[in-house]
Design a protein around this motif. Structure first.
Motif, PDB file in Angstrom:
ATOM      1  N   SER A 313      -3.177  -4.098  -7.895  1.00 32.58           N
ATOM      2  CA  SER A 313      -2.919  -5.243  -7.023  1.00 32.58           C
ATOM      3  C   SER A 313      -3.441  -6.549  -7.625  1.00 32.58           C
ATOM      4  O   SER A 313      -4.442  -6.566  -8.353  1.00 32.58           O
ATOM      5  CB  SER A 313      -3.567  -5.014  -5.659  1.00 32.58           C
ATOM      6  N   LYS A 314      -2.762  -7.637  -7.284  1.00 37.98           N
ATOM      7  CA  LYS A 314      -3.219  -8.969  -7.695  1.00 37.98           C
ATOM      8  C   LYS A 314      -4.318  -9.482  -6.765  1.00 37.98           C
ATOM      9  O   LYS A 314      -4.996 -10.452  -7.086  1.00 37.98           O
ATOM     10  CB  LYS A 314      -2.039  -9.950  -7.675  1.00 37.98           C
ATOM     11  N   SER A 315      -4.457  -8.842  -5.620  1.00 37.86           N
ATOM     12  CA  SER A 315      -5.499  -9.227  -4.658  1.00 37.86           C
ATOM     13  C   SER A 315      -6.847  -8.670  -5.099  1.00 37.86           C
ATOM     14  O   SER A 315      -6.968  -7.478  -5.422  1.00 37.86           O
ATOM     15  CB  SER A 315      -5.145  -8.694  -3.263  1.00 37.86           C
ATOM     16  N   VAL A 316      -7.853  -9.506  -5.095  1.00 36.04           N
ATOM     17  CA  VAL A 316      -9.197  -9.070  -5.477  1.00 36.04           C
ATOM     18  C   VAL A 316      -9.713  -8.015  -4.500  1.00 36.04           C
ATOM     19  O   VAL A 316     -10.273  -6.988  -4.902  1.00 36.04           O
ATOM     20  CB  VAL A 316     -10.172 -10.279  -5.515  1.00 36.04           C
ATOM     21  N   HIS A 317      -9.499  -8.274  -3.209  1.00 32.07           N
ATOM     22  CA  HIS A 317      -9.963  -7.338  -2.184  1.00 32.07           C
ATOM     23  C   HIS A 317      -9.290  -5.980  -2.326  1.00 32.07           C
ATOM     24  O   HIS A 317      -9.963  -4.937  -2.347  1.00 32.07           O
ATOM     25  CB  HIS A 317      -9.681  -7.914  -0.791  1.00 32.07           C
ATOM     26  N   LEU A 318      -7.967  -5.960  -2.436  1.00 26.70           N
ATOM     27  CA  LEU A 318      -7.239  -4.697  -2.504  1.00 26.70           C
ATOM     28  C   LEU A 318      -7.532  -3.946  -3.801  1.00 26.70           C
ATOM     29  O   LEU A 318      -7.637  -2.710  -3.801  1.00 26.70           O
ATOM     30  CB  LEU A 318      -5.730  -4.954  -2.369  1.00 26.70           C
ATOM     31  N   LYS A 319      -7.678  -4.670  -4.896  1.00 22.63           N
ATOM     32  CA  LYS A 319      -7.980  -4.017  -6.170  1.00 22.63           C
ATOM     33  C   LYS A 319      -9.362  -3.380  -6.141  1.00 22.63           C
ATOM     34  O   LYS A 319      -9.553  -2.245  -6.610  1.00 22.63           O
ATOM     35  CB  LYS A 319      -7.896  -5.029  -7.317  1.00 22.63           C
ATOM     36  N   SER A 320     -10.330  -4.082  -5.582  1.00 28.64           N
ATOM     37  CA  SER A 320     -11.685  -3.525  -5.461  1.00 28.64           C
ATOM     38  C   SER A 320     -11.686  -2.307  -4.545  1.00 28.64           C
ATOM     39  O   SER A 320     -12.348  -1.297  -4.826  1.00 28.64           O
ATOM     40  CB  SER A 320     -12.642  -4.582  -4.900  1.00 28.64           C
ATOM     41  N   GLU A 422       0.266  -7.019   0.676  1.00 25.33           N
ATOM     42  CA  GLU A 422      -0.427  -7.700  -0.424  1.00 25.33           C
ATOM     43  C   GLU A 422      -0.128  -9.196  -0.416  1.00 25.33           C
ATOM     44  O   GLU A 422      -1.023 -10.022  -0.648  1.00 25.33           O
ATOM     45  CB  GLU A 422       0.008  -7.089  -1.759  1.00 25.33           C
ATOM     46  N   LYS A 423       1.104  -9.546  -0.127  1.00 24.61           N
ATOM     47  CA  LYS A 423       1.489 -10.960  -0.063  1.00 24.61           C
ATOM     48  C   LYS A 423       0.672 -11.699   0.989  1.00 24.61           C
ATOM     49  O   LYS A 423       0.196 -12.819   0.748  1.00 24.61           O
ATOM     50  CB  LYS A 423       2.988 -11.068   0.240  1.00 24.61           C
ATOM     51  N   ILE A 425      -2.308 -10.799   2.180  1.00 27.84           N
ATOM     52  CA  ILE A 425      -3.708 -10.839   1.741  1.00 27.84           C
ATOM     53  C   ILE A 425      -3.905 -11.920   0.677  1.00 27.84           C
ATOM     54  O   ILE A 425      -4.908 -12.650   0.695  1.00 27.84           O
ATOM     55  CB  ILE A 425      -4.149  -9.466   1.196  1.00 27.84           C
ATOM     56  N   LEU A 426      -2.952 -12.047  -0.234  1.00 23.68           N
ATOM     57  CA  LEU A 426      -3.047 -13.078  -1.277  1.00 23.68           C
ATOM     58  C   LEU A 426      -3.046 -14.475  -0.667  1.00 23.68           C
ATOM     59  O   LEU A 426      -3.750 -15.371  -1.136  1.00 23.68           O
ATOM     60  CB  LEU A 426      -1.891 -12.926  -2.276  1.00 23.68           C
ATOM     61  N   LYS A 427      -2.256 -14.642   0.391  1.00 25.88           N
ATOM     62  CA  LYS A 427      -2.235 -15.945   1.083  1.00 25.88           C
ATOM     63  C   LYS A 427      -3.616 -16.254   1.680  1.00 25.88           C
ATOM     64  O   LYS A 427      -4.108 -17.377   1.595  1.00 25.88           O
ATOM     65  CB  LYS A 427      -1.170 -15.946   2.186  1.00 25.88           C
ATOM     66  N   GLN A 428      -4.214 -15.249   2.302  1.00 27.39           N
ATOM     67  CA  GLN A 428      -5.537 -15.437   2.895  1.00 27.39           C
ATOM     68  C   GLN A 428      -6.583 -15.742   1.824  1.00 27.39           C
ATOM     69  O   GLN A 428      -7.414 -16.638   2.015  1.00 27.39           O
ATOM     70  CB  GLN A 428      -5.936 -14.166   3.651  1.00 27.39           C
ATOM     71  N   GLU A 429      -6.529 -15.031   0.705  1.00 26.99           N
ATOM     72  CA  GLU A 429      -7.483 -15.273  -0.367  1.00 26.99           C
ATOM     73  C   GLU A 429      -7.301 -16.655  -0.975  1.00 26.99           C
ATOM     74  O   GLU A 429      -8.276 -17.344  -1.303  1.00 26.99           O
ATOM     75  CB  GLU A 429      -7.356 -14.195  -1.450  1.00 26.99           C
ATOM     76  N   SER A 430      -6.041 -17.068  -1.090  1.00 29.63           N
ATOM     77  CA  SER A 430      -5.757 -18.415  -1.629  1.00 29.63           C
ATOM     78  C   SER A 430      -6.281 -19.481  -0.695  1.00 29.63           C
ATOM     79  O   SER A 430      -6.863 -20.489  -1.141  1.00 29.63           O
ATOM     80  CB  SER A 430      -4.247 -18.573  -1.821  1.00 29.63           C
TER      81      SER A 430
END
Length: 433
Positions: A313-320, A422-423, A425-430
């Motif tokens: 995943s490109k998401s830090v949270h999901l990858k961890s 994932e999309k 989650i990426l928005k939230q992280e951004s």
């Protein structure tokens, strides 16, 4: 183009629902509260794996086997003799998940409301203990302190904070002279919310017990244990497995609810197949233990495929989360994924969580019927890597290949829903960055 179109349709349909639910203050608190328990879940699960080495001593001759299997046999012997010592970290983490969650959810919700979060968490935890673990003869029962009490922990965590919030809004507090230290005033006023929660929530538990003869957690378990006795066929089996997974989506340990039925059925039928083998016949009872293993390959909802997707995943949270969850998932433990993603109260990931086991269990059933894999006739050890369980179930390497195919199938089923999630989650992280 078709794949992109599918993603767009799923995104358009599910993302608004997910965003709306994700921003709902109570569900947001549930998600945050469960995330706080993640370290407990992961570490506790590791000790459970250590206590259950991947070997069945009944199938191995220690006098003729190789050095690796001798090591596993020694490990198994040590684990059996010291099981309670090894699993103590599990008992005090995963075994207390309900109690811990009662605190973390109330803490998170109170933080959202800008209330006294620590005090709210303590009140919730105290009321949870009164209802779920009343002391008797100096002993505290642990039946509902873990995942069996998780659903009630969620309710108590939310309701207790709302009761405290109502008291604060109504201005129920003692006004003391300015000469009284603020700490004393805060101490006196903190007793009102605790007393109100005890009267309302614990009082309700007393009323339920007097009227129905069972406590609230016992009553919930009885309601969630449907009289599904006819599961010795593929349709009844799929029904009860789906019922268990639906329970997971609201924070109830669905596997523990259906486990007595499906596991007993699996053990019994596996034993009958073993008797057929001993009599020189072919095993022909397909609703065996191997079918149950297919329902929890990677854990409830067959989430090992989801773990693998998270690793990329490109998401830090999901990858961890993927890194933390993959090894426990290989051994059939997926609480980190269920509560860390979370899948609980998640309309996007709920769909593949329900669908995937239906597909994989059906595949396993028909693969046995048509002789594509060996029919299960051996009781394999629990919490063992899925590919080892697959081999030990029938001593057939085709089963190992088939279990890997099931994982690949789960990846494909989860993939479109994972990309939509994932999309978001990426928005939230951004936005946070």
């Amino acid at each position: 183009m078709k794949t992109n179109s599918l993603f767009e349709k799923l995104d358009k349909t599910l993302s608004p629902i997910g965003a709306k639910i994700g921003n709902q203050i109570h569900l947001k608190a549930v998600s945050t509260g469960m995330m706080l328990t993640l370290p407990m879940i992961v570490i506790g699960s590791l000790f459970l794996i250590v206590a259950n080495p991947p070997i069945n001593p009944d199938l191995i001759d220690p006098n003729t086997t190789n050095i690796f299997l001798k090591f596993l046999l020694s490990w198994k012997d040590f684990a059996v003799k010291n099981y309670s010592l090894i699993t103590t970290p599990y008992d005090m983490t995963m075994g207390m998940l309900g109690l811990i969650t009662a605190f973390t959810i109330a803490f998170s919700l109170a933080s959202e409301y800008k209330m006294k979060s620590a005090m709210s968490g303590l009140i919730s935890m105290a009321v949870f203990l009164m209802i779920c673990a009343p002391m008797s003869d100096g002993n505290i029962p642990t039946e509902f302190l873990g995942t069996n009490g998780l659903f009630l922990a969620i309710l108590i965590g939310i309701i207790s904070v709302e009761i405290t919030r109502l008291i604060e809004k109504k201005g129920f507090e003692v006004k003391l002279p300015s000469s009284v230290p603020p700490a004393v005033t805060a101490f006196i006023n903190s007793m009102f919310p605790l007393l109100a929660n005890i009267i309302i929530l614990y009082g309700l538990n007393i009323i339920v017990k007097i009227i129905f003869g069972v406590s609230i957690p016992q009553g919930i378990l009885q309601l969630l244990n449907p009289a599904l006795s006819v599961v010795d066929n593929i349709w009844g089996f799929l029904l009860i497995v789906t019922f268990g997974n639906i329970l997971w989506l609201i924070g109830v340990n669905g596997t523990s609810i259906i486990f007595p039925i499906v596991f007993t059925l699996g053990i019994t039928n596996t034993g009958l197949n073993a008797e057929l083998i001993a009599a020189g016949k072919e095993p022909n009872i397909y609703m065996n233990l191997q079918m149950f293993r297919a329902t929890v390959l990677g854990g409830a909802g067959n989430t090992l495929g989801l773990c693998i997707l998270m690793l990329k995943s490109k998401s830090v949270h999901l990858k961890s989360l993927g890194r933390l969850s993959t090894i426990p998932g290989i051994c059939g433990i997926n609480e980190p994924i269920i509560f860390g993603s979370p899948i609980v109260f998640n309309p996007i990931l709920a769909i593949p969580f329900i669908i995937t086991p239906i597909v994989t269990v059906s595949m396993t059933y028909f693969a046995q019927v048509f002789g594509i894999i060996g029919t299960g006739h051996i009781v394999d050890p629990s919490f063992t890597p899925f590919f080892i369980q697959a081999y030990l179930s029938s001593l057939d390497f085709r089963n190992v290949i088939f279990s890997c195919v099931i994982v690949i199938v789960s990846i494909f089923i989860y993939y479109p829903f994972f990309k939509v999630y994932e999309k978001n989650i990426l928005k939230q992280e951004s936005a946070q960055n």
